[in-house]
Structure formats: structure tokens, C-alpha cells
Design a protein around this motif. Sequence first.
Motif, short mmCIF file in Angstrom:
data_model
loop_
_atom_site.label_atom_id
_atom_site.label_comp_id
_atom_site.label_asym_id
_atom_site.label_seq_id
_atom_site.Cartn_x
_atom_site.Cartn_y
_atom_site.Cartn_z
N TYR A 1 -41.85 2.79 -28.48
CA TYR A 1 -42.61 1.62 -28.04
C TYR A 1 -41.79 0.37 -28.21
O TYR A 1 -40.92 0.29 -29.07
CB TYR A 1 -43.91 1.52 -28.85
CG TYR A 1 -43.72 1.32 -30.33
CD1 TYR A 1 -43.37 2.41 -31.15
CD2 TYR A 1 -43.84 0.06 -30.93
CE1 TYR A 1 -43.17 2.25 -32.50
CE2 TYR A 1 -43.65 -0.11 -32.27
CZ TYR A 1 -43.32 0.98 -33.06
OH TYR A 1 -43.13 0.81 -34.39
N ILE B 1 -44.00 7.37 -24.37
CA ILE B 1 -43.26 6.14 -24.11
C ILE B 1 -44.24 5.06 -23.70
O ILE B 1 -45.01 5.25 -22.74
CB ILE B 1 -42.20 6.33 -23.02
CG1 ILE B 1 -41.22 7.45 -23.41
CG2 ILE B 1 -41.46 5.03 -22.73
CD1 ILE B 1 -40.20 7.80 -22.34
N LEU C 1 -44.88 1.50 -22.18
CA LEU C 1 -44.15 0.61 -21.29
C LEU C 1 -44.88 -0.71 -21.16
O LEU C 1 -46.12 -0.75 -21.14
CB LEU C 1 -44.02 1.23 -19.90
CG LEU C 1 -43.25 2.54 -19.79
CD1 LEU C 1 -43.39 3.09 -18.37
CD2 LEU C 1 -41.77 2.33 -20.12
N GLN D 1 -34.06 4.45 -26.78
CA GLN D 1 -34.62 4.89 -25.49
C GLN D 1 -33.70 5.88 -24.79
O GLN D 1 -34.15 6.87 -24.25
CB GLN D 1 -34.84 3.65 -24.62
CG GLN D 1 -35.55 3.98 -23.32
CD GLN D 1 -35.75 2.73 -22.50
OE1 GLN D 1 -36.31 1.74 -22.99
NE2 GLN D 1 -35.28 2.75 -21.28
N VAL E 1 -34.93 9.52 -23.78
CA VAL E 1 -34.98 9.93 -22.38
C VAL E 1 -34.01 11.07 -22.12
O VAL E 1 -34.30 11.98 -21.35
CB VAL E 1 -34.70 8.71 -21.49
CG1 VAL E 1 -34.55 9.14 -20.03
CG2 VAL E 1 -35.84 7.70 -21.60
N VAL F 1 -42.90 14.26 -21.59
CA VAL F 1 -43.08 12.82 -21.78
C VAL F 1 -44.48 12.39 -21.36
O VAL F 1 -45.02 12.88 -20.37
CB VAL F 1 -42.03 12.04 -20.96
CG1 VAL F 1 -42.17 10.53 -21.18
CG2 VAL F 1 -40.63 12.50 -21.33
N LEU G 1 -46.10 8.90 -20.34
CA LEU G 1 -45.85 7.47 -20.10
C LEU G 1 -47.18 6.73 -20.23
O LEU G 1 -48.16 7.09 -19.61
CB LEU G 1 -45.29 7.25 -18.70
CG LEU G 1 -43.81 7.59 -18.45
CD1 LEU G 1 -43.48 7.26 -16.99
CD2 LEU G 1 -42.89 6.80 -19.37
N GLU H 1 -48.67 2.95 -19.69
CA GLU H 1 -48.45 1.56 -19.28
C GLU H 1 -49.46 0.70 -20.00
O GLU H 1 -50.66 0.95 -19.91
CB GLU H 1 -48.65 1.42 -17.76
CG GLU H 1 -47.68 2.20 -16.92
CD GLU H 1 -48.01 2.11 -15.42
OE1 GLU H 1 -49.04 1.49 -15.07
OE2 GLU H 1 -47.24 2.68 -14.63
N TYR I 1 -41.30 -1.07 -10.60
CA TYR I 1 -40.55 -0.23 -11.54
C TYR I 1 -39.04 -0.40 -11.35
O TYR I 1 -38.24 0.26 -12.01
CB TYR I 1 -40.94 1.25 -11.35
CG TYR I 1 -41.98 1.72 -12.33
CD1 TYR I 1 -41.59 2.43 -13.48
CD2 TYR I 1 -43.32 1.50 -12.12
CE1 TYR I 1 -42.54 2.87 -14.39
CE2 TYR I 1 -44.27 1.94 -13.01
CZ TYR I 1 -43.89 2.63 -14.15
OH TYR I 1 -44.80 3.07 -15.05
N ILE J 1 -36.62 6.43 -16.41
CA ILE J 1 -38.05 6.15 -16.52
C ILE J 1 -38.69 6.26 -15.14
O ILE J 1 -39.77 6.84 -14.98
CB ILE J 1 -38.29 4.73 -17.11
CG1 ILE J 1 -37.70 4.61 -18.52
CG2 ILE J 1 -39.78 4.38 -17.09
CD1 ILE J 1 -38.43 5.40 -19.59
N LYS K 1 -41.71 8.71 -14.15
CA LYS K 1 -42.92 8.14 -13.58
C LYS K 1 -43.25 8.82 -12.24
O LYS K 1 -44.38 9.20 -11.96
CB LYS K 1 -42.74 6.63 -13.40
CG LYS K 1 -43.57 5.98 -12.32
CD LYS K 1 -44.96 5.63 -12.81
CE LYS K 1 -45.79 5.03 -11.67
NZ LYS K 1 -47.16 4.85 -12.01
N ALA L 1 -48.07 8.01 -14.82
CA ALA L 1 -48.25 7.34 -16.11
C ALA L 1 -49.73 7.12 -16.36
O ALA L 1 -50.53 7.16 -15.43
CB ALA L 1 -47.52 6.00 -16.08
#
Lengths: 541, 197
Positions: free
Chosen positions: A377, A432, A434, A447, A451, A462, A464, A466, A473, A480, A484, A489
Motif C-alpha cells: 500500500y 495491492i 492503488l 512494488q 509485482v 493479486v 487490486l 482501487e 492507468y 499493474i 488490471k 480491480a
Amino acid sequence: MKSTLEISCAVILPFLSVLYSEKCILEEKSQKHIEEGEAFGIDCFQHTDYSTFWYRNGSKTPITKPNSSRIYQQDTALWFLPVTYHDSGSYECITQDSTGCYKKNIQIEVFNYSASLCFNENHFYEQKIPISTNEKIVCNYNDNLLGQEPDDLSINWFKECNPMRGERFRISESELIINNINKDDMGKYQCKGSYTYLRHKYNFSRSIRVSVLKTERKRTEILHPRNHTIEAELGSNILIECNVSYSKSSFFSISWMVNNTLVDLVFKDRIEEGFQEDHEIEGGLLSVVPLTITKLQNEDYGQRFVCRAGQTAAYISIHRPTRNFTGLAALVLLILIPVIICLLFKTEIVLWYRKLCRPFFHKKVLDGKIYDAYVLYPKTNTQDCFALKVLPDVLEKQCGYNLFIPGRDDLPGKALVSVVDEAIRQSRRLIIILLPELPSLDEAAEQHIAVYRALVPDGIKVILIEMAKIKDYSHMPESIRYIKQKQGAIRWKGDLTKKSSHSANNRFWKRVRYRMPPEHPNSPELPLVPITFSACEPTRT
Amino acid sequence: MQFPPISVTKLRLKKHCEHCRKVLLHGDRSCSPRVSWIGTGSKEKLIAPSRFRIWDLSQKYFFLENKTLVAVPKGSNSPEELLGVVPNRGIKDTNANIFPIIMGPQDGKRVLSCAGSGGQPQIKIEEEDIMNLYGKNEPLKNFTFLNHTGDGQQTCSFESAAFPGWFLSTSTEPNKPISLSQKGGAEITTFYFEKSK
């Protein structure tokens, strides 16, 4: 001379006829009912030129009294002026012509009927009128006068004892004319009056029971067929009924026809009209005429089978059956609907399934990993709150997950890279978080490692998240963007300060939990843990 | 009375035939015969004549009295005389409101005919079964009456097929034999005609 001959004839002929009477042919027997005091005439055989003689109760002496008597014979008729109660009995008339001798027996019953009564239940006339604008009932005052017209006729009409009054009723000689007839016009009528016949006044009364034909005339209507088509397989046997409702006073035939010809004539025995059945229905009759088709042939398809009832006609035609797709459609729907339900509620279904099967899961999945998720984060004030407070509140306390959150779980003094790499390898998921704005540089290393772990074959999965809507993006790292694009996400829409946002059962957390590995069996039941959230500030910036 | 539902069902020929056999055996009036007016040479379908109640505008009903049909006010104790009626299939109906029929008292054991040579034609009752005439498929004009009726009318009249312009009539006087008359006279040529089930 002439008068002597007449007298001798009058004396001899009756006796001659009596001699023959035993051999006479009894042509007719009848009964007459008459009220005492009326003028009453009965006739023997009419239109005979030969002598006629009347006898009473088998008496051998004919009734040949002069016209001045109360009872006398005139031509072929016997008159009682007036008739009395004692005249009741059996009477016989005998007539002779060239072909033989004939006799007629008449039973006369004279009844004493008190004029005070309204309706004579024993002797009355029956008359029937339909519902219409204008009909009449008749007072048969002269039915015993053998066509003689009396003088000074006066008639009063009564219904159920009451004199008839009103604009709907009009008396015309012996008739009562009723306008706008309705059902209530049925009932017991009486006509009373007097007339003068041969200078004597006679009283009469007649009782009449009037019935009104049930309903107004029913229109002829073909109830079936109704110019429609049916489907039938080649070679099948079919029974079609023609149902016609009509008034009882209608008179017409009901037939099945093809091209204006009776079906029986066109198809011989293969297509045949059946026998008509009549049923009484409200206001009329219903007739059913069946049509039977044996072994339906190609030529029958599209043919119009017409049921004709007088001026009315209706047809039915037969079509080849269309393939039935409904079964297939039902099957497709039967499969599609559960699939759609599964797609729409997959999160709920998976979570429900996990909850249901939680007691059967092993305490730990033997994959050698320690953490359920590694949380990556951005290190800002607000995200600290989300990552360090809300996330563990929900996932750890409520759901029983074990998270690795940098800044909380890393040991001071250890090299960042090795810690991150180690922790990620020990984690089953990578969360993650974002923000719309660029992450700070000091997080770039962490990161990259994370990743990298996610992108290597059989790497970590993962999730995601938001924290706000990210329109663009393009400024994000390609990795990322790839993630996505590949799996989407989950967007946080809640308010960190609200209690409802901290419930593991709200939509956001359900989606997160869905992507997380199955919850641990030893985790507390949801939601159990009281949550403190006052420290958090709104995430939206 | 309950009547069969309006439906198209699979053939139940056997049951149907059984019913008709029953009719033949017991003369069940509920199965009155098929009547077909159009076309010639069709096979016989009628089992028995339809029965009609007839009475004139002056409420006189028909009674058979000494081989004569008389029009009499109907007393409460008098029996009812119904006329047997069959279509005459030998005459094509050209008008939708006119039906050629043969009528007979005593359920058609006898038949009405019109006879006469010049002057006024007369009604006679012939000793003939109405069903024999029905089966003959000939014009049989002397036995045929043209039933003038309309869908909107309450009454009808019966014109002799052999003597056009002459109608079945009753006297205004009761107890008189029925006769043939031209319209416009004193005689009653208009009747109520009701099918009796």
C-alpha cells in the motif's frame, strides 16, 4: 199431405236408425266441459247431407224437440240453451250416408263454477306468447256456439283476481292485446262477460293460463368452429363438433360442407357427418353435429370444412403440425438460468459454500505459507488507516485471515528487499492498494519485487484494490496495467468513518473475501468483533 | 342440461355409433336426426322426424279429430298434438329464409298434402309415413310446404309448394279444420312454430 209425410218421416226414421245403431261404426269419442248456464252447442259430423239423430245415455228415443225447448236439435247440431248441471252425461249422434252408418260419442260434463272464484284450476285454457312488442291472448267465449255470432258482447279481463288496467293492455273484441311483453305477463288470467244469443242473455267466464316463452328469440350462433385452424398429423383420426345455438322457433338444417357440397357427397365414407344431437339451453336449443375424419390425408390440409346452419356458417381448417420448439427452448432456459444465477451471484455462492464447508477444511492448507495475504500500500496517512486498521479489522479479526502488512509486521533492522521478498513468498495473495496519484519512489523497490512475484509463472495471485476511481492507468507501471487488464480491480466505495464499511458482509469485502483463499475454520463467526473506526479519516481526497 | 364441451378430440367413433344404435333401438328423442337440405342423392341420415309445436296467432293449437286437423283453443286437459317435420331434400332451397318441409300429424305417421284442381286447393291428410317420403328424394310438391321464416321474426307461415300463394291457414272460428288460404283474407296464416326437444 206434405206435413203428413214429414210427421211420418220424423217418426219412422229415428226407429230405423236405432235399428242400425248397433252396427254403426264408432267414428269418434270426445269430451266436452262446459260451465252451467251457458249457451252450448255440439255438432255431429259436419258437412253431411244425410239425417243425423241425437240420443242421450243410450236412450232409444232421439232428441227431436222443437226449437222452443231448452234442448233441441238444429240441422246436425244439438243445442242446450242454456246448459244445466243435469245435462251432464253421455250423448251419441248417428248419421247415415250411402257408405254406411257412423256414430259419435260425446261425454258432456257440466260444472257448476262459482263466479266469485278467480281461476278455475280444473278447466282452463293454455296460451303461449313470446316476449315481443305486441302479442294477444284470446277469450274463447264463443267456442261452444258453433260459429254463431252472439250480440251485445261485453268482456272484462282479470289477472290474478284483479281487473286489468294500464296503458299496456287494450281490449279488442275477444282479444286482450298486450304491449311490450315481459316475463311478468305470465300467469292466471280470466275473462268474464255476457252476450245475447237468440234474445237471451248468457254469462260466461274463461280461465286462461298464459305462459311467456322463456327469453327473447335467441340469435342463431355457431359456437364452434370459429373460423380457425387446428393442427393434426397425417393419418390421424379427427372428430370436430359443430355447435349451434338457436331459438326454438328457428327452422334450418345444420350441415358440414366443403366447397358448398355436403361432405358426405365429396369424401364418401372417409369424411362423414354424424348425427345431430339437440340439447335444451337457456332461451333455445343447442345442436351438436359431429364431423369425423378418418385417416387424415394430404388433400385435407388447408381445406375449409364449413359448418352451415341456415344463413350462418363457420369453418375450420387443418394444418400440418409445426415442429415443436418449446421443449428445446425450455431445456436451454433450464440450463441458462442457473448459469446466469451463478454468474450474477458467484461471490455470494462461493462465500456461502466456504462457510458451509468450513468445518471440513483442514486447519491449514499444507502449502508451507504463513500469510494469507501480503498488503502492498502507498504510505500515506489515509492509506495507513485503511491498510493498518480497516483491512486487518475485517480480514483478520472478522474473517480470521493472517496478513502481512509492511510497517506493522516487518522487523526493524532487516533489509527491506529481503523482508519483502521473504514475506511475499510466504503469502498466498498479494493485495495491492492503488491510489489515483503516482506512488512515491521509496515504495518502488517493494512494488517491483511484489509485482515480479506476481508475474512469474505459478506466482502469487493479486488482488487490486482501487481506493478511488482511477480514470487513467497510463501512468501506472505496465505490470499493474497488465494485472488490471487480466483480472480487474475492486474499488473501495465506502466511507472509512462509517461502521457499515467495516462489515465483512458488505459488497466490497465480499468481493475481497471471494478472491482471498478459503477462510480458516478457527476464525470467529461473522461479525463478532466490535470495530473501532473513529481514528480513521475519509479516504477520498 | 349439460352439453358436451366444445372441443376437437380424437375420434371416438365406436362410442358415437353406440349412441346412435341406442337411438335406433329406443327412439331417444335427444338424438334428433341430422337434417340436410342441400344436395341430392345423399344417403339417408334421418332416423325420425323433428317434432314441432304449432299454434296460430289466436292461440289455437292443432288437434287431430276424426282424420282432420282442426285448430282448437288448448284446454288444460287436452293432449298435445306435435307435428313431425322432415326436410324435403328433393327441392333445393333457393332462399335462405325459406325451407321446404314435409309435415305430418301423429309424429309423422300421416302427412299433410295439398290437393285441388282449379279453384281453392284443399289440405288432406294422407295415410303415409313421413319417413317414406323423406327417403324418396323427389320434388313431392303436393306434400311440401315452404316455411317462410326469418332470423329476426317470432312467427312463420307455410306456403304450399304445389300452389304458390296459398298458405296453411286456420279459421278465426275455433274447432274448424285447417285449410289453405291466400294472404290478406280473414283466415290466419301466421303461426308460432316451436321445436320440441
